[in-house]
Design a protein around this motif. Structure first.
Motif, mmCIF file in Angstrom:
data_model
loop_
_atom_site.group_PDB
_atom_site.id
_atom_site.type_symbol
_atom_site.label_atom_id
_atom_site.label_comp_id
_atom_site.label_asym_id
_atom_site.label_seq_id
_atom_site.Cartn_x
_atom_site.Cartn_y
_atom_site.Cartn_z
ATOM 1 N N ALA A 92 0.839 -1.209 0.000
ATOM 2 C CA ALA A 92 0.000 0.000 0.000
ATOM 3 C C ALA A 92 0.868 1.250 0.000
ATOM 4 N N VAL A 93 1.911 1.256 0.810
ATOM 5 C CA VAL A 93 2.797 2.419 0.884
ATOM 6 C C VAL A 93 3.595 2.555 -0.416
ATOM 7 N N SER A 94 3.932 1.442 -1.032
ATOM 8 C CA SER A 94 4.695 1.470 -2.295
ATOM 9 C C SER A 94 3.928 2.166 -3.414
ATOM 10 N N LEU A 95 2.592 2.219 -3.299
ATOM 11 C CA LEU A 95 1.798 2.906 -4.324
ATOM 12 C C LEU A 95 2.172 4.385 -4.418
ATOM 13 N N GLY A 96 2.757 4.925 -3.357
ATOM 14 C CA GLY A 96 3.204 6.309 -3.392
ATOM 15 C C GLY A 96 4.299 6.566 -4.421
ATOM 16 N N ARG A 97 4.969 5.512 -4.871
ATOM 17 C CA ARG A 97 6.034 5.680 -5.863
ATOM 18 C C ARG A 97 5.506 5.641 -7.295
ATOM 19 N N THR A 98 4.206 5.346 -7.476
ATOM 20 C CA THR A 98 3.633 5.182 -8.816
ATOM 21 C C THR A 98 3.894 6.365 -9.746
ATOM 22 N N PRO A 99 3.755 7.635 -9.282
ATOM 23 C CA PRO A 99 3.983 8.754 -10.218
ATOM 24 C C PRO A 99 5.391 8.797 -10.789
ATOM 25 N N TRP A 100 6.326 8.145 -10.138
ATOM 26 C CA TRP A 100 7.716 8.215 -10.571
ATOM 27 C C TRP A 100 8.112 7.035 -11.475
ATOM 28 N N LEU A 101 7.178 6.112 -11.715
ATOM 29 C CA LEU A 101 7.487 4.913 -12.488
ATOM 30 C C LEU A 101 6.813 4.977 -13.848
ATOM 31 N N ASP A 102 7.482 4.458 -14.857
ATOM 32 C CA ASP A 102 6.891 4.295 -16.188
ATOM 33 C C ASP A 102 7.706 3.249 -16.926
ATOM 34 N N ALA A 103 7.471 3.117 -18.222
ATOM 35 C CA ALA A 103 8.153 2.077 -18.995
ATOM 36 C C ALA A 103 9.666 2.261 -19.010
ATOM 37 N N LEU A 104 10.116 3.510 -18.898
ATOM 38 C CA LEU A 104 11.552 3.787 -18.925
ATOM 39 C C LEU A 104 12.155 3.899 -17.536
ATOM 40 N N ARG A 105 11.313 3.971 -16.540
ATOM 41 C CA ARG A 105 11.793 4.143 -15.157
ATOM 42 C C ARG A 105 11.129 3.087 -14.287
ATOM 43 N N ARG A 106 11.772 1.948 -14.154
ATOM 44 C CA ARG A 106 11.230 0.831 -13.408
ATOM 45 C C ARG A 106 11.594 0.949 -11.928
ATOM 46 N N TRP A 107 10.976 0.077 -11.126
ATOM 47 C CA TRP A 107 11.229 0.042 -9.687
ATOM 48 C C TRP A 107 12.714 -0.171 -9.418
ATOM 49 N N SER A 108 13.245 0.557 -8.440
ATOM 50 C CA SER A 108 14.672 0.478 -8.145
ATOM 51 C C SER A 108 14.908 0.418 -6.642
ATOM 52 N N ASP A 109 16.145 0.257 -6.270
ATOM 53 C CA ASP A 109 16.507 0.275 -4.846
ATOM 54 C C ASP A 109 16.180 1.627 -4.218
ATOM 55 N N ALA A 110 16.271 2.684 -5.005
ATOM 56 C CA ALA A 110 15.944 4.017 -4.481
ATOM 57 C C ALA A 110 14.464 4.090 -4.092
ATOM 58 N N ASP A 111 13.598 3.469 -4.898
ATOM 59 C CA ASP A 111 12.173 3.446 -4.563
ATOM 60 C C ASP A 111 11.933 2.653 -3.282
ATOM 61 N N ALA A 112 12.595 1.522 -3.168
ATOM 62 C CA ALA A 112 12.462 0.711 -1.957
ATOM 63 C C ALA A 112 12.931 1.487 -0.729
ATOM 64 N N ALA A 113 13.961 2.306 -0.896
ATOM 65 C CA ALA A 113 14.465 3.104 0.220
ATOM 66 C C ALA A 113 13.453 4.170 0.629
ATOM 67 N N HIS A 114 12.787 4.782 -0.352
ATOM 68 C CA HIS A 114 11.741 5.766 -0.050
ATOM 69 C C HIS A 114 10.616 5.120 0.767
ATOM 70 N N VAL A 115 10.225 3.905 0.375
ATOM 71 C CA VAL A 115 9.146 3.200 1.071
ATOM 72 C C VAL A 115 9.574 2.836 2.484
ATOM 73 N N ALA A 116 10.797 2.331 2.636
ATOM 74 C CA ALA A 116 11.280 1.958 3.966
ATOM 75 C C ALA A 116 11.342 3.170 4.886
ATOM 76 N N ARG A 117 11.768 4.300 4.356
ATOM 77 C CA ARG A 117 11.843 5.519 5.153
ATOM 78 C C ARG A 117 10.453 6.000 5.547
ATOM 79 N N ALA A 118 9.503 5.917 4.621
ATOM 80 C CA ALA A 118 8.137 6.341 4.920
ATOM 81 C C ALA A 118 7.509 5.445 5.989
ATOM 82 N N LEU A 119 7.720 4.150 5.913
ATOM 83 C CA LEU A 119 7.212 3.219 6.929
ATOM 84 C C LEU A 119 7.791 3.552 8.298
ATOM 85 N N GLU A 120 9.071 3.855 8.323
ATOM 86 C CA GLU A 120 9.723 4.196 9.594
ATOM 87 C C GLU A 120 9.150 5.486 10.171
#
Length: 268
Positions: A92-120
């Protein structure tokens, strides 16, 4: 980053509202139930369009911008947002990264870090793998806030984010909002919490009736006219902070004492 409303009117709910949000400030939006706070939030986020007037984001009409571009600059937490999907809190929190993703910009470690920080930040790390359906109302509210934080917004709109939260998490969320140091508008019902904001905007019957620092806005006359209460200001002896205690302007009449029916007159 600047978000501005100019002469906003909407279906008789909102009338001629002018409001500007910019700089690292927390703007508290207050007013009685039905005064137009949520409608103003939705208009300023671009979710609905005004009948008259305009909302601009950095000088550009928000209605002219792509939703993806708006979402990359601004996040909103609504009063209620639910999902029937079987997902985890992390998903659910990962959905916050949706605006930054597209066909040329896939999920990355940076996105996972944003989610981990938001959860914390929302105190949800220990619940990250829990199923959404098992969460309490307060836990879901914190997850919505975490999703907005994962979006990494430059402007944040929060519509009564402390609803359903226990007092400890209410204070933690407000501390977090102040620590972000980005333009933030937050609708609140608790006027003592609102006193912590940098500025207050007061709604009444669809109109903006006052804007300014809390100590200038929360006057006895305004509290009586808008909220129908009388306030006593108290000062905390430890840190000098101000606290208000409220009483209704008119006390409800006490219930009449039940009377024993009179005895019928004697026939003698």
């Amino acid at each position: 980053m600047t978000l501005e409303a100019r002469s906003l009117s909407y279906r008789g709910i909102l009338r001629d509202v002018d409001l500007r949000l910019s700089g690292p400030e927390v703007l508290g939006l207050i007013g009685p139930n039905g005064s137009g706070k949520s409608t103003l939030m939705r208009l300023m986020s671009g979710l609905i369009r005004a009948d008259r007037g305009a909302v601009t984001l950095d000088g550009h009409p928000i209605c002219s911008l792509r939703r993806r571009d708006v979402a990359r600059r601004m996040a909103m937490v609504a009063q209620s947002a639910e999902t029937a999907d079987r997902i985890t809190v992390r998903d659910a929190v990962s959905l916050g990264r949706t605006p930054w993703l597209d066909a040329l910009r896939r999920w990355s470690d940076a996105d996972a870090a944003h989610v981990a920080r938001a959860l914390e930040r929302a105190d949800l790390t220990h619940l990250a793998d829990r199923d959404w359906s098992t969460l309490s109302g307060g836990e879901r509210q914190r997850a919505h806030i975490a999703r907005a934080l994962a979006q990494d917004p430059a402007i944040l709109l929060l519509d009564e984010p402390t609803n359903h939260l226990d007092i400890g998490h209410q204070l933690a969320i407000l501390d977090l909002v102040h620590a972000l140091r980005i333009p933030t508008m937050i609708a609140l019902h608790d006027l003592n919490q609102a006193m912590r904001c940098d500025r207050l905007a007061v709604m009444s019957a669809g109109r903006l009736v006052a804007v300014g620092p809390p100590e200038q806005v929360l006057t006895a006359d305004l509290l009586a006219d808008v909220f129908g209460v009388r306030a006593t200001v108290l000062t905390d002896p430890d840190d000098g902070s101000r606290l208000m205690r409220f009483k209704p302007l008119r006390q409800a009449p006490a219930p009449a004492t039940a009377r024993r029916p009179a005895a019928p007159p004697s026939s003698r």
